[in-house]
Design a protein around this motif. Sequence first.
Motif, PDB file in Angstrom:
ATOM      1  N   ARG A  67      20.753   6.464  23.570  1.00  0.00           N
ATOM      2  CA  ARG A  67      19.588   6.228  22.721  1.00  0.00           C
ATOM      3  C   ARG A  67      19.282   7.509  21.936  1.00  0.00           C
ATOM      4  N   PHE A  85      16.374   4.530  18.531  1.00  0.00           N
ATOM      5  CA  PHE A  85      17.555   3.718  18.249  1.00  0.00           C
ATOM      6  C   PHE A  85      18.358   3.569  19.541  1.00  0.00           C
ATOM      7  N   SER A  88      22.754  -0.192  22.326  1.00  0.00           N
ATOM      8  CA  SER A  88      22.941  -1.597  22.698  1.00  0.00           C
ATOM      9  C   SER A  88      22.591  -2.549  21.555  1.00  0.00           C
ATOM     10  N   GLU A  89      21.753  -2.095  20.600  1.00  0.00           N
ATOM     11  CA  GLU A  89      21.381  -2.942  19.469  1.00  0.00           C
ATOM     12  C   GLU A  89      22.569  -3.255  18.570  1.00  0.00           C
ATOM     13  N   ILE A  90      23.576  -2.400  18.590  1.00  0.00           N
ATOM     14  CA  ILE A  90      24.769  -2.656  17.766  1.00  0.00           C
ATOM     15  C   ILE A  90      25.999  -2.895  18.641  1.00  0.00           C
ATOM     16  N   GLY A 373      14.581  -4.908  11.618  1.00  0.00           N
ATOM     17  CA  GLY A 373      15.720  -4.838  12.524  1.00  0.00           C
ATOM     18  C   GLY A 373      17.071  -4.715  11.833  1.00  0.00           C
ATOM     19  N   ARG A 376      17.494  -1.246  10.431  1.00  0.00           N
ATOM     20  CA  ARG A 376      17.689  -0.256  11.490  1.00  0.00           C
ATOM     21  C   ARG A 376      19.110  -0.318  12.038  1.00  0.00           C
ATOM     22  N   ARG A 377      19.611  -1.519  12.259  1.00  0.00           N
ATOM     23  CA  ARG A 377      20.966  -1.663  12.798  1.00  0.00           C
ATOM     24  C   ARG A 377      22.014  -1.206  11.780  1.00  0.00           C
TER      25      ARG A 377
END
Length: 407
Positions: A67, A85, A88-90, A373, A376-377
Motif C-alpha cells: 500500500r 493506494f 490489491s485494487e489492480i 475509482g 485512481r486505478r
Amino acid sequence: ILVAGAGAAGLSAAIALAQAGFSVVCVGHVDTRANGRTVALFEASLRFYKALGVWPRFRGKTAPLARIAMIDATGARLPVPSLSFAASEIGLAAFGENIENNVLVEGLANIASATKNLILHEGMIGDISFGPDAIHATLADGNCVTARLATAADGRNSLVRTKAGIGTRAWTYPQIAFTTLLSHAKPHRNISTEFHTRSGPCTLVPLRAAPDRPNRSSLVWLMSAAEAERRRALSQLALSQEIEDQTDSLLGKIEIEGPGGFFPMAGMSASRLSGHRVALTGEAAHIFPPLAAQGLNLSLRDAAALVEILEDARALGHDIGSARTLNAYDNARRSDIFLRTNGVDILNRSLLSGFFPIDFLRGAGLLAFSAIGPLRRALMREGVLTHGTLPRLMQERPLKRLASRRG
C-alpha cells in the motif's frame, strides 16, 4: 557491446544483453558501500529480473510494498485529502519490493561475473571514439575495447554521452535529500508513507526485518539547504527525534541505523537518447528527484527496450549500431521518459509553492484520484506498469525468444 557504468542500471543492462546472446563488456566501478539508499522495484521491474532468472538471488532481502499512503503536511489553506493506494485494487499482491541499493548492486555484480558472454571490468573508461563501423574505448588501465555499440549507463556526468556529442538540459531544485535506514517501534505493515511538506516529500518505505530489528524502513527526506546544513550537525539521537516529529510518530520511536547521506536535488534530460553507435540509458539519459520511486524502474525499462530492439535488429540482419536501429530505441523510450521527468518535476514544484491556485489544483487532483475509482486505478497501473506496450522482458509472460536470435 560496451556497457559503460556498473551501477544497478548498467549491470542490469549488461546481464540482459549478454543473456540475449550479445558479447558484452561492462566497465565501471562497482560500489557496494551502504549509504542509506534503497530502491523500490515495481511490478514491471520484478518481471524483468524474474525473466532474467536473477530474482531468486534477492529473495528474503526485500520488503513488499502492499500500500502507498500520501499525507499532506504542507499547511495549505485549502485542505488536501490524504490518499491511500492498495495494490490489491489492480490485482497485485504488492506494487513491488524495496531493497537496499548496495545489496542489489552487489548481487547484480556477482551475477554479472558469472554470466556467459559478459566480462565485468571494474575500472573506468579513459577515452572513447566513434568510428564508422565500431567504437573504440581506451580504459584507464590501458586496455582497449572495440565494439559495435556503446551503451551509456555511466551516470549524470557520462563520459560516453559527452564524447558522443549529445547535449543535455539540466536544472536544479532548492532541496537536499537526506537518505538513511531506520529502526522503529511500530510495524510498517508493508505501507510506504509519503508526507508532503513545503520542502518536498518525507517518505518512509518498508524494509526487510533484521534478526535484532524486526521493524525497519528507509527514509528519503527532501529539505531546504539551510535545514540540511543544520541537521548535518545534529547527533543521531536528535536527528532521530526530528524524523519522528516530521512523521507524526507514525512508526513510534525511531532510531537511525547507520550510514546516511545528504544529496543535492537536480534534474537532467538528454537532448536525444541515441547517436552514432551509442544508446543512452539510466542516469546518462534522465535524472529527477526521488519522488514516486520512478528512477531505477525507468532505467530498467530503458534496458529492456534496448535488448528487444537489438534482438529484433539482429534477427533481421541489421547493424545493431546503425541509425535505423538506434532511432527505434529513441522512439520507443522518448514518451515514457518525458512523462516521468515532467510529471515528477511538476509534483515536486507544486509542493514547494505556497501559491493558492497551485495548492487548489493539487488538492483538486488528489481529491479526484481519491473519489474516482477508475482514475485512481489508472494512476496506480501507470505508476507500476507504465502506459503502452511493455518490452517483452517486462510482460506478464515474457515471450520466448526465437532460437535464431541467439548466437
